[in-house]
Scaffold this active site. Structure first.
Site, PDB file in Angstrom:
ATOM      1  N   SER A 293      38.933  33.393  43.821  1.00 21.27           N
ATOM      2  CA  SER A 293      40.294  33.176  44.301  1.00 21.27           C
ATOM      3  C   SER A 293      41.324  33.264  43.178  1.00 21.27           C
ATOM      4  O   SER A 293      41.531  34.323  42.599  1.00 21.27           O
ATOM      5  CB  SER A 293      40.342  31.829  45.021  1.00 21.27           C
ATOM      6  OG  SER A 293      41.567  31.645  45.684  1.00 21.27           O
ATOM      7  N   ASP A 304      44.448  44.683  35.324  1.00 22.91           N
ATOM      8  CA  ASP A 304      45.304  45.729  35.881  1.00 22.91           C
ATOM      9  C   ASP A 304      46.431  46.139  34.946  1.00 22.91           C
ATOM     10  O   ASP A 304      46.875  47.285  34.949  1.00 22.91           O
ATOM     11  CB  ASP A 304      45.885  45.274  37.220  1.00 22.91           C
ATOM     12  CG  ASP A 304      44.877  45.404  38.358  1.00 22.91           C
ATOM     13  OD1 ASP A 304      43.773  45.913  38.111  1.00 22.91           O
ATOM     14  OD2 ASP A 304      45.207  45.009  39.498  1.00 22.91           O
ATOM     15  N   LYS A 318      36.788  36.664  46.506  1.00 26.92           N
ATOM     16  CA  LYS A 318      37.547  35.927  47.518  1.00 26.92           C
ATOM     17  C   LYS A 318      39.008  36.352  47.411  1.00 26.92           C
ATOM     18  O   LYS A 318      39.763  35.838  46.585  1.00 26.92           O
ATOM     19  CB  LYS A 318      37.419  34.419  47.342  1.00 26.92           C
ATOM     20  CG  LYS A 318      38.205  33.618  48.387  1.00 26.92           C
ATOM     21  CD  LYS A 318      38.091  32.131  48.145  1.00 26.92           C
ATOM     22  CE  LYS A 318      38.877  31.334  49.186  1.00 26.92           C
ATOM     23  NZ  LYS A 318      40.341  31.520  49.045  1.00 26.92           N
TER      24      LYS A 318
END
Length: 550
Positions: A293, A304, A318
């Site tokens: 999460s 990223d 998740k």
């Protein structure tokens, strides 16, 4: 029309038997009302005629939990008596003494004490058995009568503990004054060497970003030039904390995460709102299959934006957002309302979250089910099941003997004995058991009950069963018997064979009894494969930079 149908549905549920004909104008609401009416009448009949007394709260809670479990693992109902636990989970605060108490063979044992809490100040020790709380016997209490609840109470109130301590003839009476206990999100941070700082981020409650920020500032004041951020075993938490922690290392106004769900007006793109703390600090993020999460958002954002290198194993997967909704009678429901997407555009939600490996990982995902995305520098990354690290290390899979000793509590029990026999030890980073001390552990185990079956033994047993079923057993029984004799484990031999694994486990447990959570963490540094990989990478900054390039 729909509003009147909803009202009729509620009225029908309360009345428990109203006509449902009116609902047929809207098939969906008719089905809802029909099933609610069935549930109400079934429960009424069950309550009236079942042979034993029915506990209505427990029955309804069980039925609600089963219903929500059919949706996803993260949509949960919190009954009124669980609200305090829910608040603790989201805020990291509760009123109590600051001790983790576990039940072992009917005994309430102090498994850990949190630093700076009333429990530590009172002199309570890890390993103490709690016999009474304010005179109330706690041994062999019913499972739903949680001992921990007796330890909680209003700030400033005193609780008297009667404890049995290893090696002490007389019982001890320890008074503890309750206070606000803050479960820290960062249980440890410190310098690993002259250049590398380390932050252990274990949760995402309401103060997580502030704790990480302060840890970075303190470490930089000590000379930190490179950072290891550890989110292994971090189950996640508050979305805004993941955003704020990511914000520390990426430019202001950078996209952090986007949420998309059924309720269109709730969809939102969250950006970094504040000036960053440091845009140039080299970062390694440690993650594993239990990083979930919010921990995956931070890991994914760092990856990223090519802001740092991820080391470890694929994260949990998740990518769902939960929203808490207030229900009647002071109950709550945490409901999955959206999926989240990190800056590259990928969603890290596992394609199938209902089937996982024993370690929690999502396992291998077919290439045909994955979609490629690109990081800021053009590196290819994929969706479909967690965040895949840039440097993959092998997961730590304990051997059967290590699992058995741990599950039976024997590592813990020996640490209790060691703490009694040795009033002081070296600092956690320096503490090592001698070979003679390890042999003492081996000797201590001789009259202890523990056993295990190795995977090889299971495989041979499976081969024998298949051979008997398919009528080949007589042909290979001599070879099978020889093989069984050869691989049959000897516990004493295994204690020496797997000493390189067991000895560090024992050292970490022992240091935890002296130096609590910080001791366990510092003792683990020399035997941590991800930590070693991070330090090796930081020694070769050309390799670090090459990983982040296209």
């Amino acid at each position: 029309m729909k509003k009147s149908i909803k009202a009729l549905a509620l009225a029908g549920l309360v009345a428990g038997g109203a006509s449902l004909a009116a609902f047929k104008t809207d098939d969906r609401f008719f089905e809802i009302a029909r099933n609610l009416d069935i549930y109400a009448t079934l429960f009424r009949e069950l309550n009236m005629y079942y042979v034993d007394e029915v506990n209505p709260n427990r029955m309804v809670k069980t039925s609600i939990d089963a219903m929500l479990k059919a949706l996803d693992p993260y949509t949960n109902f919190y009954a009124e008596e669980e609200i305090e636990d829910y608040r603790t989970m989201t805020t990291g605060r509760y009123n109590g003494i600051g001790a983790l108490v576990g039940v072992r063979q009917g005994k309430s044992v102090v498994m850990m004490i949190y630093e700076g809490t009333p429990a530590e100040k009172s002199g309570l020790r890890v390993g103490d058995e709690i016999l009474k709380i304010d005179g109330v016997e706690v041994r062999n209490r019913p499972e739903d009568d949680n001992t921990d609840k007796l330890l909680r109470g209003q700030n400033g109130t005193a609780v008297k503990l009667t404890v049995r301590r290893y090696g002490e003839k007389d019982l001890l009476t320890i008074p503890v004054t309750r206070d606000v206990v803050k479960m820290t999100n960062v249980p440890y941070f410190g310098m690993i060497n002259d250049e590398v700082g380390y932050i252990d981020l274990k949760d995402f409650t309401a103060t997580a970003a502030r704790e990480v920020r302060q840890a970075v500032i303190d470490l930089k004041a000590k000379g930190m030039k490179k950072l290891i951020l550890d989110v292994r075993e971090n189950p996640g938490g508050l979305l805004n904390m993941a955003i704020d922690i990511s914000n520390l290392f990426i430019p202001k106004d950078s996209e952090v995460v986007t949420t998309k769900g059924k309720v269109q007006e709730w969809n939102k793109t969250y950006t970094a709102m504040a000036p960053p703390l440091d845009l140039d600090l080299p970062i390694v993020v440690l993650c594993n299959s239990r990083s979930a999460s919010a921990a995956e958002i931070v890991s994914g954002v760092i990856q990223d934006y090519d802001r740092g290198v991820l080391i470890g194993q694929r994260t949990y997967g998740k990518g769902l957002v939960q929203t808490t909704r207030d229900l009647s009678f002071n109950t709550k429901m945490k409901i999955t309302t959206a999926k989240y997407y990190i800056p590259s555009g990928r969603c890290i939600q596992a394609i199938d979250y209902s089937h996982r490996n024993p370690d929690g990982s999502v396992g291998k995902i077919a290439d045909s089910l994955k979609t490629a995305f690109k990081t800021k520098n053009g590196r290819v990354v994929y969706d479909g099941g967690g965040v895949l690290p840039d440097v993959i290390t092998e997961a730590n899979n304990p051997t059967p003997i290590a699992l058995s000793l741990s599950n039976k509590g024997l590592i813990f029990d020996y640490a209790v004995k060691y703490r009694h026999d040795h009033p002081q030890i070296k600092p956690a980073r320096e503490f090592r058991l001698t070979d003679a001390e390890y042999q003492d552990f081996v000797n201590w185990l001789k009259d202890k009950e523990y056993d295990y079956t190795t995977q090889v033994e299971k495989d041979i047993a499976g081969l024998e069963a298949s051979a008997k079923k398919e009528k080949y057993f007589d042909l290979i029984k001599d070879q099978l018997k020889a093989l069984q004799t050869k691989v049959s484990h000897s516990k004493e031999a295994d204690l020496m064979t797997f000493k390189p694994e067991l000895k560090p486990m024992l050292e970490q447990e022992i240091t935890g009894h002296y130096y609590l959570q910080k001791g366990i963490k510092e003792s683990s540094f020399n035997n941590d494969p991800e930590m070693k990989a991070a330090l090796d990478l930081f020694k070769d900054m050309n390799r670090y930079q090459s990983i982040l390039k296209k």
